[in-house]
Design a protein around this motif. Sequence first.
Motif, PDB file in Angstrom:
ATOM      1  N   THR A  48       0.813  -1.222   0.000  1.00 15.43           N
ATOM      2  CA  THR A  48       0.000   0.000   0.000  1.00 15.43           C
ATOM      3  C   THR A  48       0.849   1.275   0.000  1.00 15.43           C
ATOM      4  N   ALA A  49       2.156   1.118  -0.083  1.00 18.76           N
ATOM      5  CA  ALA A  49       3.044   2.290  -0.064  1.00 18.76           C
ATOM      6  C   ALA A  49       2.813   3.157  -1.295  1.00 18.76           C
ATOM      7  N   ASP A  50       2.974   4.450  -1.108  1.00 18.58           N
ATOM      8  CA  ASP A  50       2.890   5.414  -2.206  1.00 18.58           C
ATOM      9  C   ASP A  50       4.292   5.975  -2.416  1.00 18.58           C
ATOM     10  N   VAL A  51       4.935   5.564  -3.479  1.00 19.94           N
ATOM     11  CA  VAL A  51       6.311   5.982  -3.751  1.00 19.94           C
ATOM     12  C   VAL A  51       6.280   7.288  -4.537  1.00 19.94           C
ATOM     13  N   GLN A  52       6.934   8.295  -3.994  1.00 15.69           N
ATOM     14  CA  GLN A  52       6.991   9.609  -4.632  1.00 15.69           C
ATOM     15  C   GLN A  52       8.443   9.992  -4.890  1.00 15.69           C
TER      16      GLN A  52
END
Length: 66
Positions: A48-52
């Motif tokens: 569920t990580a959001d990589v930015q």
Amino acid sequence: MKYNMGVTGLHEEIMEFYNFVSPRPEEETMRKEVVKRIESVIKDLWPTADVQIFGSFSTGLYLPTR
């Protein structure tokens, strides 16, 4: 003299410098591939990580690795 006089010469010099410090297309492709690989590892560990991406790479202002 390498450049024309006045504003035109300044423009020419700036463009030459820009072309010199701009990353080559293959370097940009390589960096994007590295980002995808890192993102893949992170998503495997934390789905569920959001990589930015941030900083000079995200804005396209990074310098080449010459």
